[in-house]
Design a protein around this motif. Structure first.
Motif, PDB file in Angstrom:
ATOM      1  N   GLU A   1     -75.589  49.807  -4.634  1.00 36.57           N
ATOM      2  CA  GLU A   1     -75.777  48.609  -3.822  1.00 36.57           C
ATOM      3  C   GLU A   1     -76.054  47.410  -4.721  1.00 36.57           C
ATOM      4  N   ILE A   2     -75.305  46.361  -4.466  1.00 34.63           N
ATOM      5  CA  ILE A   2     -75.515  45.089  -5.157  1.00 34.63           C
ATOM      6  C   ILE A   2     -75.952  44.100  -4.090  1.00 34.63           C
ATOM      7  N   SER A   3     -77.192  43.657  -4.169  1.00 32.76           N
ATOM      8  CA  SER A   3     -77.733  42.711  -3.187  1.00 32.76           C
ATOM      9  C   SER A   3     -77.825  41.330  -3.814  1.00 32.76           C
ATOM     10  N   ILE A   4     -77.301  40.364  -3.097  1.00 34.65           N
ATOM     11  CA  ILE A   4     -77.261  38.992  -3.593  1.00 34.65           C
ATOM     12  C   ILE A   4     -78.035  38.110  -2.618  1.00 34.65           C
ATOM     13  N   ASP A   5     -79.063  37.460  -3.113  1.00 32.16           N
ATOM     14  CA  ASP A   5     -79.875  36.563  -2.290  1.00 32.16           C
ATOM     15  C   ASP A   5     -79.143  35.251  -2.056  1.00 32.16           C
TER      16      ASP A   5
ATOM     17  N   ASN B   1     -73.937  43.415  -0.727  1.00 28.08           N
ATOM     18  CA  ASN B   1     -74.603  42.741   0.392  1.00 28.08           C
ATOM     19  C   ASN B   1     -74.960  41.327  -0.036  1.00 28.08           C
ATOM     20  N   VAL B   2     -74.455  40.356   0.707  1.00 30.24           N
ATOM     21  CA  VAL B   2     -74.730  38.954   0.408  1.00 30.24           C
ATOM     22  C   VAL B   2     -75.555  38.385   1.556  1.00 30.24           C
ATOM     23  N   GLU B   3     -76.769  37.921   1.240  1.00 29.31           N
ATOM     24  CA  GLU B   3     -77.587  37.242   2.241  1.00 29.31           C
ATOM     25  C   GLU B   3     -77.009  35.858   2.472  1.00 29.31           C
ATOM     26  N   GLY B   4     -77.162  35.393   3.685  1.00 33.04           N
ATOM     27  CA  GLY B   4     -76.699  34.052   4.008  1.00 33.04           C
ATOM     28  C   GLY B   4     -77.824  33.225   4.565  1.00 33.04           C
ATOM     29  N   ASP B   5     -77.561  31.938   4.723  1.00 34.74           N
ATOM     30  CA  ASP B   5     -78.547  31.057   5.330  1.00 34.74           C
ATOM     31  C   ASP B   5     -78.711  31.376   6.812  1.00 34.74           C
TER      32      ASP B   5
ATOM     33  N   ILE C   1     -78.133  31.520  -4.644  1.00 31.28           N
ATOM     34  CA  ILE C   1     -77.826  31.930  -6.012  1.00 31.28           C
ATOM     35  C   ILE C   1     -76.745  31.039  -6.652  1.00 31.28           C
ATOM     36  N   GLY C   2     -76.171  30.139  -5.877  1.00 31.77           N
ATOM     37  CA  GLY C   2     -75.161  29.239  -6.425  1.00 31.77           C
ATOM     38  C   GLY C   2     -73.768  29.505  -5.892  1.00 31.77           C
ATOM     39  N   PHE C   3     -73.652  30.470  -4.986  1.00 33.92           N
ATOM     40  CA  PHE C   3     -72.377  30.734  -4.312  1.00 33.92           C
ATOM     41  C   PHE C   3     -72.684  31.408  -2.984  1.00 33.92           C
ATOM     42  N   SER C   4     -71.703  31.403  -2.116  1.00 33.38           N
ATOM     43  CA  SER C   4     -71.913  31.940  -0.772  1.00 33.38           C
ATOM     44  C   SER C   4     -71.054  33.181  -0.540  1.00 33.38           C
ATOM     45  N   SER C   5     -71.198  33.736   0.635  1.00 37.67           N
ATOM     46  CA  SER C   5     -70.389  34.895   1.001  1.00 37.67           C
ATOM     47  C   SER C   5     -68.902  34.545   1.007  1.00 37.67           C
ATOM     48  N   GLU C   6     -68.582  33.284   1.250  1.00 36.78           N
ATOM     49  CA  GLU C   6     -67.180  32.847   1.240  1.00 36.78           C
ATOM     50  C   GLU C   6     -66.557  33.055  -0.145  1.00 36.78           C
ATOM     51  N   GLU C   7     -67.297  32.695  -1.188  1.00 36.75           N
ATOM     52  CA  GLU C   7     -66.774  32.878  -2.548  1.00 36.75           C
ATOM     53  C   GLU C   7     -66.671  34.355  -2.899  1.00 36.75           C
ATOM     54  N   VAL C   8     -67.632  35.165  -2.455  1.00 36.16           N
ATOM     55  CA  VAL C   8     -67.562  36.606  -2.718  1.00 36.16           C
ATOM     56  C   VAL C   8     -66.319  37.189  -2.061  1.00 36.16           C
ATOM     57  N   THR C   9     -66.070  36.792  -0.823  1.00 30.84           N
ATOM     58  CA  THR C   9     -64.871  37.257  -0.118  1.00 30.84           C
ATOM     59  C   THR C   9     -63.613  36.844  -0.871  1.00 30.84           C
ATOM     60  N   LYS C  10     -63.541  35.585  -1.280  1.00 30.67           N
ATOM     61  CA  LYS C  10     -62.360  35.095  -2.000  1.00 30.67           C
ATOM     62  C   LYS C  10     -62.186  35.818  -3.332  1.00 30.67           C
ATOM     63  N   ALA C  11     -63.282  36.061  -4.036  1.00 29.56           N
ATOM     64  CA  ALA C  11     -63.199  36.730  -5.333  1.00 29.56           C
ATOM     65  C   ALA C  11     -62.616  38.136  -5.189  1.00 29.56           C
ATOM     66  N   PHE C  12     -63.088  38.881  -4.202  1.00 30.78           N
ATOM     67  CA  PHE C  12     -62.610  40.254  -4.060  1.00 30.78           C
ATOM     68  C   PHE C  12     -61.231  40.328  -3.398  1.00 30.78           C
ATOM     69  N   LYS C  13     -60.880  39.328  -2.584  1.00 31.98           N
ATOM     70  CA  LYS C  13     -59.506  39.262  -2.068  1.00 31.98           C
ATOM     71  C   LYS C  13     -58.547  38.950  -3.218  1.00 31.98           C
ATOM     72  N   TYR C  14     -58.989  38.113  -4.137  1.00 32.26           N
ATOM     73  CA  TYR C  14     -58.196  37.798  -5.329  1.00 32.26           C
ATOM     74  C   TYR C  14     -57.901  39.083  -6.103  1.00 32.26           C
ATOM     75  N   LEU C  15     -58.932  39.897  -6.327  1.00 38.77           N
ATOM     76  CA  LEU C  15     -58.745  41.157  -7.056  1.00 38.77           C
ATOM     77  C   LEU C  15     -57.850  42.124  -6.278  1.00 38.77           C
ATOM     78  N   GLU C  16     -58.038  42.195  -4.974  1.00 38.21           N
ATOM     79  CA  GLU C  16     -57.204  43.078  -4.153  1.00 38.21           C
ATOM     80  C   GLU C  16     -55.755  42.614  -4.153  1.00 38.21           C
TER      81      GLU C  16
ATOM     82  N   HIS D   1     -66.849  29.615  -9.589  1.00 41.64           N
ATOM     83  CA  HIS D   1     -67.158  29.932 -10.980  1.00 41.64           C
ATOM     84  C   HIS D   1     -68.449  30.749 -11.074  1.00 41.64           C
ATOM     85  N   ASN D   2     -69.476  30.347 -10.324  1.00 47.22           N
ATOM     86  CA  ASN D   2     -70.745  31.088 -10.317  1.00 47.22           C
ATOM     87  C   ASN D   2     -70.548  32.513  -9.817  1.00 47.22           C
ATOM     88  N   CYS D   3     -69.749  32.670  -8.793  1.00 51.50           N
ATOM     89  CA  CYS D   3     -69.473  34.006  -8.247  1.00 51.50           C
ATOM     90  C   CYS D   3     -68.737  34.862  -9.278  1.00 51.50           C
TER      91      CYS D   3
END
Length: 172
Positions: A55-59, A7-11, A62-77, A119-121
């Motif tokens: 559950e991994i909750s990200i406030d 879960n990634v919180e956003g602005d 933190i230095g990265f957004s939900s966009e980077e989380v999406t890209k990181a896991f799409k990269y792995l997939e 990089h932070n993500c």
């Protein structure tokens, strides 16, 4: 093995993100994210009968957004949770340092000012392959082929350096 929920919180509500990974995908994630591996191992050691999702909750902030989380896991997939290992930087050209067009396109969408977010993500989730890919982007930006005529001058122009750095420059 249990499921993993990120879960990634956003602005704003639009920036918030929830990713759910089945137990099968979580097992694969374990091989490429040291954070998820640690959490899964800890769950198995402490409470092996608990099949509730981890559950991994990200406030936000933190230095990265939900966009980077999406890209990181799409990269792995994209690599079926078996990301490539990268070698040394051999060129300024991103494509020559990457395994395929996908990772070249991913990393080429960033510049020196924005790569820190990805990089932070990657650092947060401890995805070593993606961290290395971020380093490749930075390395390509500063790579200089000394066999190329005028390489030093081109690098100085690229970074708007007007004079060479010497001991005298340092003392000023």
């Amino acid at each position: 093995m249990c499921e993993v929920q990120i879960n990634v919180e956003g602005d704003s509500i639009e920036d918030a993100l929830t990713l759910n990974f089945s137990a099968d995908k979580a097992a694969k994630l374990k091989n490429c994210s040291d954070l998820i591996a640690m959490l899964l191992d800890e769950r198995m050691d402490i409470d092996p009968d608990n099949d509730e999702p981890i559950e991994i909750s990200i406030d936000s902030g933190i230095g990265f957004s939900s966009e980077e989380v999406t890209k990181a896991f799409k990269y792995l997939e994209h690599y079926n949770f078996e990301p490539p290992e990268y070698g040394k930087i051999i060129s300024q050209e991103i494509k020559r340092n990457c395994k395929d067009e996908y990772d070249a396109g991913l990393i080429d969408s960033y510049d020196l000012a924005t790569i820190k977010q990805l990089h932070n993500c990657a650092g947060y989730f401890q995805i070593k392959s993606l961290l290395k890919l971020c380093y490749i982007k930075i390395g390509c930006e500063v790579y200089m082929d000394t066999n190329q005529s005028g390489a030093v001058q081109k690098m100085m122009e690229k970074f708007n350096i007007n004079e060479t750095y010497t001991i005298h420059t340092e003392q000023q």
